[in-house]
Design a protein around this motif. Sequence first.
Motif, PDB file in Angstrom:
ATOM      1  N   THR B 321       0.685  -1.005  -0.051  1.00 22.45           N
ATOM      2  CA  THR B 321      -0.098  -0.043  -0.069  1.00 22.45           C
ATOM      3  C   THR B 321       0.688   1.356  -0.063  1.00 22.45           C
ATOM      4  O   THR B 321       0.596   2.159  -0.763  1.00 22.45           O
ATOM      5  CB  THR B 321      -0.888  -0.126   1.253  1.00 22.45           C
ATOM      6  OG1 THR B 321      -1.738  -1.385   1.477  1.00 22.45           O
ATOM      7  CG2 THR B 321      -1.917   1.169   1.329  1.00 22.45           C
ATOM      8  N   ILE B 337      10.818 -14.114   8.427  1.00 22.27           N
ATOM      9  CA  ILE B 337       9.998 -14.701   7.132  1.00 22.27           C
ATOM     10  C   ILE B 337       9.251 -13.271   6.642  1.00 22.27           C
ATOM     11  O   ILE B 337       8.965 -13.249   5.383  1.00 22.27           O
ATOM     12  CB  ILE B 337       8.969 -15.523   8.057  1.00 22.27           C
ATOM     13  CG1 ILE B 337       9.494 -16.789   8.420  1.00 22.27           C
ATOM     14  CG2 ILE B 337       7.602 -15.614   6.998  1.00 22.27           C
ATOM     15  CD1 ILE B 337       8.489 -17.589   9.314  1.00 22.27           C
ATOM     16  N   GLN B 338       9.482 -12.379   7.388  1.00 20.07           N
ATOM     17  CA  GLN B 338       8.928 -10.908   6.844  1.00 20.07           C
ATOM     18  C   GLN B 338       9.859 -10.280   5.996  1.00 20.07           C
ATOM     19  O   GLN B 338       9.279  -9.356   5.500  1.00 20.07           O
ATOM     20  CB  GLN B 338       8.324 -10.079   7.790  1.00 20.07           C
ATOM     21  CG  GLN B 338       7.164 -10.804   8.724  1.00 20.07           C
ATOM     22  CD  GLN B 338       6.152 -11.671   7.968  1.00 20.07           C
ATOM     23  OE1 GLN B 338       5.809 -11.277   6.901  1.00 20.07           O
ATOM     24  NE2 GLN B 338       5.712 -12.946   8.434  1.00 20.07           N
ATOM     25  N   ILE B 339      11.185 -10.605   6.324  1.00 25.27           N
ATOM     26  CA  ILE B 339      12.008  -9.688   5.540  1.00 25.27           C
ATOM     27  C   ILE B 339      12.139  -9.622   3.864  1.00 25.27           C
ATOM     28  O   ILE B 339      12.046  -8.738   3.591  1.00 25.27           O
ATOM     29  CB  ILE B 339      13.463  -9.994   6.023  1.00 25.27           C
ATOM     30  CG1 ILE B 339      13.794  -9.543   7.447  1.00 25.27           C
ATOM     31  CG2 ILE B 339      14.748  -9.203   5.367  1.00 25.27           C
ATOM     32  CD1 ILE B 339      15.159 -10.007   8.266  1.00 25.27           C
ATOM     33  N   PRO B 340      11.777 -10.743   3.485  1.00 25.73           N
ATOM     34  CA  PRO B 340      11.665 -10.816   2.149  1.00 25.73           C
ATOM     35  C   PRO B 340      10.605  -9.857   1.482  1.00 25.73           C
ATOM     36  O   PRO B 340      10.807  -9.313   0.489  1.00 25.73           O
ATOM     37  CB  PRO B 340      11.292 -12.159   1.692  1.00 25.73           C
ATOM     38  CG  PRO B 340      11.569 -12.910   2.863  1.00 25.73           C
ATOM     39  CD  PRO B 340      11.832 -12.057   4.154  1.00 25.73           C
ATOM     40  N   PHE B 341       9.481  -9.785   2.318  1.00 23.30           N
ATOM     41  CA  PHE B 341       8.475  -8.865   1.741  1.00 23.30           C
ATOM     42  C   PHE B 341       8.704  -7.389   1.689  1.00 23.30           C
ATOM     43  O   PHE B 341       8.424  -6.630   0.825  1.00 23.30           O
ATOM     44  CB  PHE B 341       7.245  -8.953   2.331  1.00 23.30           C
ATOM     45  CG  PHE B 341       6.569 -10.500   2.521  1.00 23.30           C
ATOM     46  CD1 PHE B 341       6.086 -10.918   1.332  1.00 23.30           C
ATOM     47  CD2 PHE B 341       6.669 -11.461   3.496  1.00 23.30           C
ATOM     48  CE1 PHE B 341       5.694 -12.252   1.142  1.00 23.30           C
ATOM     49  CE2 PHE B 341       6.393 -12.575   3.569  1.00 23.30           C
ATOM     50  CZ  PHE B 341       5.780 -13.158   2.292  1.00 23.30           C
ATOM     51  N   VAL B 343      11.827  -6.273   1.782  1.00 23.19           N
ATOM     52  CA  VAL B 343      12.962  -6.223   0.725  1.00 23.19           C
ATOM     53  C   VAL B 343      12.454  -6.055  -0.662  1.00 23.19           C
ATOM     54  O   VAL B 343      12.908  -5.162  -1.262  1.00 23.19           O
ATOM     55  CB  VAL B 343      13.970  -7.532   0.601  1.00 23.19           C
ATOM     56  CG1 VAL B 343      14.854  -7.595  -0.559  1.00 23.19           C
ATOM     57  CG2 VAL B 343      14.839  -7.782   1.698  1.00 23.19           C
ATOM     58  N   VAL B 344      11.277  -6.568  -1.189  1.00 23.38           N
ATOM     59  CA  VAL B 344      10.737  -6.520  -2.413  1.00 23.38           C
ATOM     60  C   VAL B 344       9.871  -5.372  -2.665  1.00 23.38           C
ATOM     61  O   VAL B 344       9.874  -4.724  -3.493  1.00 23.38           O
ATOM     62  CB  VAL B 344       9.832  -7.723  -2.782  1.00 23.38           C
ATOM     63  CG1 VAL B 344      10.802  -8.813  -3.021  1.00 23.38           C
ATOM     64  CG2 VAL B 344       8.828  -7.977  -2.066  1.00 23.38           C
ATOM     65  N   MET B 351      17.860  -5.362   8.103  1.00 23.06           N
ATOM     66  CA  MET B 351      17.758  -6.876   8.232  1.00 23.06           C
ATOM     67  C   MET B 351      18.029  -7.194   9.563  1.00 23.06           C
ATOM     68  O   MET B 351      19.392  -6.968   9.848  1.00 23.06           O
ATOM     69  CB  MET B 351      18.345  -7.700   7.303  1.00 23.06           C
ATOM     70  CG  MET B 351      17.696  -7.342   5.801  1.00 23.06           C
ATOM     71  SD  MET B 351      18.432  -8.619   4.661  1.00 23.06           S
ATOM     72  CE  MET B 351      20.203  -7.979   4.613  1.00 23.06           C
TER      73      MET B 351
END
Lengths: 242, 410
Positions: B321, B337-341, B343-344, B351
């Motif tokens: 958003t 588990i949330q870091i990739p989201f 990152v993108v 991190m």
Amino acid sequence: MESISIGTMFWMTVAAFLTFCIFSFLYRDNPFYRFAEHLVVGISAGYWIAILYHTSLTDLWIDPLFASVTAFGNAEGSVAGKIGMLMVNILPGAIGLLMFSRFFKKTSWVSRWPIAYYLGVSAGVALPLYLQGFVIRQVAANMMDPRSIFGMIFAGGGAANFFQGIGEIIIIIGSICGLAYFYFSAEHKGIFGGAAKLGIWILMIGFGATFGYTVMARISLLIGRLNYLIEWVGALSGFFGS
Amino acid sequence: MRVAPQIPKAACFLFFIAVTAAQQPSGESVDSAPVTPETTSLYGDLAPGSPEGVTAEDQPNDPGSAIIVRWNLAPGDNDKDSLVSGYLVYRSESTDGDFALISSLPTGSTEFTDSGDHLINGNRYFYKVASVYPADTLFSAVSDAAVPRPQFFHTRRLMVFIFMLLFSGTTVAFIIQAKKGRKLYVRPIAGINAVDDAIGRATEMGKPILFVPGLGDASKVATIAAFTILARVAKKVAEYQTRIIVPNYDPVVMTICQEVVKEAYSSAGRPDAFDPKDVYFVTQDQFPYTAAVNGTMLRERPATNFYMGMFYAESLILAETGFVSGSIQIAGTDQLIQIPFFVVACDYTLMGEELYAASAYLSQEPQQLGTLKAQDWGKVAAVALMIAGIIVYLLSTGGGNSFTTWVMGG
């Protein structure tokens, strides 16, 4: 098909309507989304007040406090013990009540005491737990016998053993290189920089796998919601068709 | 008809009675010839017995209210004989008092941990154990008194204690050095350097800054790190005379955030500019909170979004958003588990430990820099310990196992 009552049909329609309201956010912010957002926030805030009242205020404070007061009417147990229990139950409440001093400008500084207490205790409890759970265990897990690892790779025990051996080498090297990346006292240059770069690559590969796995889980949630809408359409046609 | 003389009660024997009868005109049989009961042991040559060597002692390394009861296997409790069907454990507060059954255990058991609120620290407790045979229940002697007590030192956490001492000592040493004016180097981190630029951008655009402190409570390390970063951001915001919005998930976190922002405004010399209504509580429910923050992003159109702290499934929803609404986004979390989201979907992501380093780097306070340096030395110690373990394995496999067990705490 089983007949659906008017009440069930009504609430199914409300749920479907709210689902569409939330989905409308995909287009842009609009009054329908705003309505659903405010509704869900309001309901959940009210719901949590009730939950916290029952699970925290009464269960953890009011009930034990009353129990420790009424214990004085009980012949069993020493008076000193009862006074101790009473103090144990009064103190947390008293510290919590200090938070209300925030509503008065002159005494608002008092509210820092319970905050300081809470943060101090939390940090104190968290530190050894983190050390035990995340540092010591990780370090111990990396202490592997190199002979058994090389045995797995070269002894010809099959593909499973071979890949397990390779995996364990990656875990050891990945842990050391990952720690090198998170070392902040030196610039990432030379061999150290190379190790840090390898560390971040290993981290990114891990993140990529996590991302794919979690996206799949989210898609299953979307499918669940779409299934609900399909069920609702079926129920609606059945309701008006019967 | 006459009933045979009463057989003595000896439950471990079976009696076979042979009766010979002759038909009489009267309808009653004559007495049979006297017979001697023929006995056969149900247990063969084995003599059943009660468990021996019953001991009861306070469980070590606990806060009290737990007693370990141990005993030796009763005769016949083995794979060959399989005569014992289980054990019963009894407890009393005196040797001659009523012993209450507290547990029944399967064959092969030699230990039971009695724990719970029913045990009061400092009280004396006695135990006895019964071995259950097919036709007998044989009780052991009463154990010596056991007194549950809390232990001050957890001996199996020795390694944690050593680490804590080393870490605390190193931290204090570095803080003292930093206070004396020694420059402690911290390498630049891209996400941290972007903080000031992002605040400047918001000021130029005349738009607010959104700071989301995550879903963790105030006891989480990531949330504590978020407070420090919030302090820095709020101070800059106050200096640049822009606005900061902090929607909160946890009421205690909200209170702390209000204090942090208020303090930051005061230290920037603009205490009157602080509006407590900008640091507000939303709800303690994950997705309603997310929906509310999303709505805030779309309506307030913040120039910069900070996501610092603990995040769960809402991370991608929030970051997406924010991305759609055109904000610069800086995230920091230790939730792997949330870091990739982040990152993108974010411009910069701190991190894991970078989140903790960020607060030290931003503030340049001796306390925080000293802590960061100590953390770095902690990493060096962890790698050294890891390599030491591998070397011990190379020297001796048994030694390696023992060393690993010692490090793990027992």
